[in-house]
Design a protein around this motif. Structure first.
Motif: not given
Lengths: 144, 375
Positions: A116-118, A129-131, A133-136, B178-182, B186
């Motif tokens: 997914e994009p961030a 960057m947010s998605g 799985e969290g926020v960085v 799948r890859s994470s948004f980063l 993970l």
């Protein structure tokens, strides 16, 4: 003539306003004891493609990603390529690195074809960057 | 006359003997002697029983010798195999003992269950695009009564079953990870509420302090210079918890420089730079696994100004979505118990001898096998 009682009375009259101004609670509220996330209070605006190029190091990671990720580094080149390194904490501490291509569509930063994009936002030299799985939050470094 | 007859007799005897010898010499090449056992005719030659017995004894001796040689070889092989088998069994028993030792009686096999989960995660992380992969030899213990428990969704297996996987196996058609948004893939989060784990305080997200009262102004002293670790099973927080929190006393600030100078002097930070709390026990009042929250009273030894005294603090521990342990609590501390001088300005401005100390710290979950390593 002023006797001792008069002097004491005058002293009390002088101290009373000061004491009254100082009186009241100066203690920290129990709700405010936890460390405040100052980055959350910043003015964040949606990011664009020109905001991305640079070298970044994470300053905070929140959400599920934080359970397995200790820090992350990126270098976004202007030619649309990037390289990154992440310090994972599960099952043991270990760095993982990758390279790829990045692109921005609206405020969505795409770093891989299958993921997914961030959502990106900027505030000064910070990139958020947010998605799912969290926020960085990443801080741009002055390294060339 | 007598002599003549005697000489004739002798001559005749000699002649007869010579004729016989000559006849024997001529006939011996044409003679064949055949001996047939069991037939009693004139041509059967009776064998010497002593010689036969001697032959049989010699034959038996040869057989016994050959048998002894063969037995010696076989016994040697058996002995070697026996030693190897004994060694293998010894190693297996030692490994089993280690495994049993690792499983504490009160954790219901949580360690093994966690290992099984970690193993599954590792198997799930194996790339699937190759179709087949070689799985490293692994040993998975399942449902050994008293020593381990199988995962709730695992199929029942026989007790003490040891499954060794060494052969090539075909990976099932699992969906690609799948890859994470980063962009990074993970790993799965292996946190479990009912497992003893190690936590390290994150100073950047932590703060401790105290609230004091004086005759004219209440105030708070705080610092973020706090370090420490904790180790416990949140589901069983009173089962041997361990931990310590250390505060750099000289970093405490109340918002008034003059007051801070007096405070640090009273705390004698030059000689006792740290305020420390060493956890020795926990009395749980509520454990909410669903909310990943534990409340109770932490007991231990508080060290201030070089004085150690027992101290208790009601606390609440919560694990958030970032897998950080948030620990909050407060308790009243009587300063004279730790021989801390209480400020008193000419009797006009006095400070209460009791202060309310509090903590608001966050700790990061350490990797499972790096509980005591540097972070």
């Amino acid at each position: 003539m002023l006797d001792g009682h008069h002097i004491a009375g005058i002293a009390l009259l002088c101290i009373a306003p000061i004491a009254a101004s100082c009186a009241g609670t100066g203690t920290l509220s129990s709700d405010a004891r936890e460390v405040v996330d100052v980055e959350a209070s910043l003015e964040w605006v949606p990011g664009a493609s020109e905001d991305v190029p640079g070298i970044y190091t994470s300053t905070s990671i929140e959400g599920p990603a934080a359970a397995v990720l200790r820090e992350v580094h990126y270098r976004f080149a202007e030619d649309g390529t990037f390289t990154g390194a992440a310090l994972l904490t599960q099952p043991v501490h270990q760095y993982t690195v990758l390279t790829g291509e990045w692109r921005v569509d609206g405020d969505q930063l795409y770093l891989s074809e299958d993921g997914e994009p961030a959502r990106i936002e900027v505030a000064g030299d910070l990139l958020r960057m947010s998605g799912a799985e969290g926020v960085v939050v990443l801080r741009r470094r002055s390294v060339p | 006359m007598k002599n003549l007859l005697a000489w004739v007799g002798v001559a005749a005897l000699l002649g007869w003997t010579g004729a016989g010898a000559a006849a024997w010499m001529m006939a011996k090449d044409g003679l064949t002697l055949v001996v047939q056992e069991g037939e009693h005719d004139e041509r059967t030659v009776e064998a010497d029983p002593v010689a036969l017995l001697r032959d049989e004894v010699a034959s038996l001796a040869a057989d016994v010798s050959a048998l002894a040689t063969a037995l010696e070889t076989n016994l040697g092989v058996l002995d070697q195999r026996g030693e190897e088998r004994t060694q293998e069994l010894s190693q297996a028993v030692a490994a089993l003992r280690d495994e049993v030792r690792r499983v504490r009686p009160d954790d219901d096999g949580a360690t093994l269950l966690a290992e099984v989960r970690a193993l599954r995660a590792a198997v799930a992380a194996i790339p699937t695009d190759g179709g087949t992969v070689v799985v490293e030899p692994v040993v998975v213990e399942t449902a050994a009564a008293g020593t381990s428990v199988a995962e709730a969704d695992a199929p029942p297996t026989a007790p003490e079953e040891v499954v060794e996987v060494t052969e090539e196996v075909a990976t099932p058609a699992a969906p690609p990870k799948r890859s994470s948004f980063l962009a990074f893939t993970l790993p799965s989060d292996d946190f479990r509420f009912d497992e003893r784990r190690h936590w390290t305080i994150d100073a950047k997200l932590s703060r401790v302090g105290f609230d004091g009262k004086s005759t004219i102004h209440d105030f708070t002293g705080t610092t973020q210079a706090v370090t420490g670790t904790m180790e416990f099973d949140l589901a069983h927080p009173d089962a041997g918890p361990a931990g310590s929190i250390r505060v750099e006393a000289a970093t405490l600030r109340t918002g008034s420089e003059g007051r801070d100078e007096g405070m640090l002097e009273n705390l004698d930070v030059a000689n006792h730079p740290d305020i420390a709390f060493e956890l020795s026990g926990f009395d749980a009042s509520e454990v909410d696994a669903k909310a990943t929250t534990v409340t109770g009273t932490a007991r231990g030894t508080m060290s201030i100004r070089g004085v150690d005294r027992e101290f208790s603090m009601p606390v609440t521990a919560t694990v958030d979505a970032s897998r950080r342990l948030s620990l909050t609590g407060e308790a009243v501390l009587h300063l004279p118990d730790w021989k801390v001088p209480v400020p008193n300005k000419l009797g006009l401005i006095t400070m209460d001898e009791d202060v309310r100390v509090w903590i608001a710290v966050k700790a990061k979950l350490d990797p499972r096998d790096e509980g005591n390593s540097a972070q």
